[in-house]
Design an enzyme around this catalytic site. Sequence first.
Site, PDB file in Angstrom:
ATOM      1  N   LYS A 170      -4.622   3.872  -6.641  1.00 21.36           N
ATOM      2  CA  LYS A 170      -4.632   2.416  -6.738  1.00 21.36           C
ATOM      3  C   LYS A 170      -5.924   1.926  -7.396  1.00 21.36           C
ATOM      4  CE  LYS A 170      -1.163   2.735  -3.594  1.00 21.36           C
ATOM      5  NZ  LYS A 170      -0.821   3.279  -2.281  1.00 21.36           N
ATOM      6  N   TRP A 210       2.341   0.142   5.908  1.00 22.83           N
ATOM      7  CA  TRP A 210       1.489   1.338   5.905  1.00 22.83           C
ATOM      8  C   TRP A 210       0.916   1.609   7.276  1.00 22.83           C
ATOM      9  CZ3 TRP A 210       2.692   4.744   2.668  1.00 22.83           C
ATOM     10  CH2 TRP A 210       3.099   4.406   1.379  1.00 22.83           C
ATOM     11  N   ASP A 242      -7.684   2.812   6.515  1.00 18.55           N
ATOM     12  CA  ASP A 242      -6.912   3.228   5.342  1.00 18.55           C
ATOM     13  C   ASP A 242      -7.181   2.230   4.223  1.00 18.55           C
ATOM     14  OD1 ASP A 242      -5.109   3.802   3.369  1.00 18.55           O
ATOM     15  OD2 ASP A 242      -3.315   3.609   4.626  1.00 18.55           O
TER      16      ASP A 242
HETATM   17  C1  LIG Z   1      -0.230   3.847  -1.299  1.00 17.28           C
HETATM   18  C2  LIG Z   1      -0.691   3.778   0.098  1.00 17.28           C
HETATM   19  C3  LIG Z   1      -0.527   4.853   0.984  1.00 17.28           C
HETATM   20  C4  LIG Z   1       0.177   6.131   0.595  1.00 17.28           C
HETATM   21  O1  LIG Z   1      -0.589   6.870  -0.246  1.00 17.28           O
HETATM   22  P1  LIG Z   1      -0.122   8.333  -0.710  1.00 17.28           P
HETATM   23  O2  LIG Z   1      -1.284   8.764  -1.526  1.00 17.28           O
HETATM   24  O3  LIG Z   1       1.144   8.163  -1.481  1.00 17.28           O
HETATM   25  O4  LIG Z   1       0.102   9.157   0.500  1.00 17.28           O
HETATM   26  C5  LIG Z   1      -1.033   4.711   2.263  1.00 17.28           C
HETATM   27  N1  LIG Z   1      -1.651   3.603   2.651  1.00 17.28           N
HETATM   28  C6  LIG Z   1      -1.809   2.537   1.833  1.00 17.28           C
HETATM   29  C7  LIG Z   1      -2.525   1.321   2.323  1.00 17.28           C
HETATM   30  C8  LIG Z   1      -1.339   2.598   0.539  1.00 17.28           C
HETATM   31  O5  LIG Z   1      -1.497   1.553  -0.290  1.00 17.28           O
END
Ligand SMILES: *Cc1c(COP(=O)(O)O)cnc(C)c1O
Length: 360
Positions: A196, A101, A172
């Site tokens: 999540k 990511w 993030d």
């Molecule tokens: C799932 C995830 C993403 C992507 O998220 P989207 O909502 O599909 O754009 C980005 N960063 C992390 C750490 C993730 O777990």
Amino acid sequence: MRVFNFAPGPATLPAPVLEQARDELLDWRGSGMSVMEVSHRSKPFIAAAEEAEALLRELLSVPANYKVLFLQGGATGQFAAIPLNLAAADSTVDYLNTGAWSKKAIGEAKRLVARVNVVADEASSGYTTVPEAAALKLTAGAAYVHYTPNETIGGVEFPYVPATGAVPLVADMSSTILSRPIEVSKFGLIYAGAQKNIGPSGLTVVIVRDDLIGKARSGIPSVWDYKAMADEGSMLNTPATFAWYFAGLVFRWMKAQGGLTAIGERNRAKAQLLYAAIDGSGFYSNPVAVTARSWMNVPFTLRDPALDKTFLAEAQAAGLTNLAGHRSAGGMRASIYNAMPPEGVAALVAFMQEFQRRHG
Ligand SMILES: *Cc1c(COP(=O)(O)O)cnc(C)c1O
């Protein structure tokens, strides 16, 4: 029958919240409609939206000088929105690379900022580590420092918050937000896709310090401009109403669980149980440095990869689903977010031990 769903996202949701949403689906708060059919500008919806924000602020102790935005476009949208809002095209930004990511965030930043300094890259360990706090060499005067506190695919998590001085820290937190208490004031901006640890997909939460708002590049689309969105209470256009409503129910459930201190303790215990079972088995293994192991995403491999398919099929039959590792990583991965009950982890551990007895 509900299974224990170890999917990485969209992920398992708290059963009591699903039941509440079911119970009020056809007639939401006496409206004679579902919440999905109600105007986002109606008083009842605005009240629900404000309540969700208040609960999130309370759970995370968000200081008053931060805005909470309920946006769309996912964390991936934020990979671009962050440079567009926080950095000029000719500026310098710092990124820490700890896995899949981080890399995606870096790739998007490179399209939008002249100098993207990757100030730490854990490639040499195969992305099983995080950089040493003391070894971070950040760029003075960078527009911001970006990192991924929890790498969802690699199962690698920072046990500390990088100290960036006056440079805003951007995180993030898609797969770790609300998993334990954090100190929001250490961050300039926190963002997370909802699917999540918050609720259904389609919603992206951004928590951003006031002084970082209003500096977006000219020409930025309004829906990506934090100021335009903050000024309109995240309702510049139609928001993801169902996901926003549902997130509010999840926040209320979290508060009833005792808030983030209690939830953090529960998450720590769940992760400890699973890692101890892996480490003690001589059959399963987890590649991540012990100090950088994620509480939320636990990748593991079997001693004999030829057994992977059998493991997944037997787990599925036992009501333990979505344990396959990411397509880039192979092996297994158990995602054990807030909504995964301790009984789910206990059932997984019991299954793993039984599987080893029969196949080990
Ligand atoms: C799932 C995830 C993403 C992507 O998220 P989207 O909502 O599909 O754009 C980005 N960063 C992390 C750490 C993730 O777990």
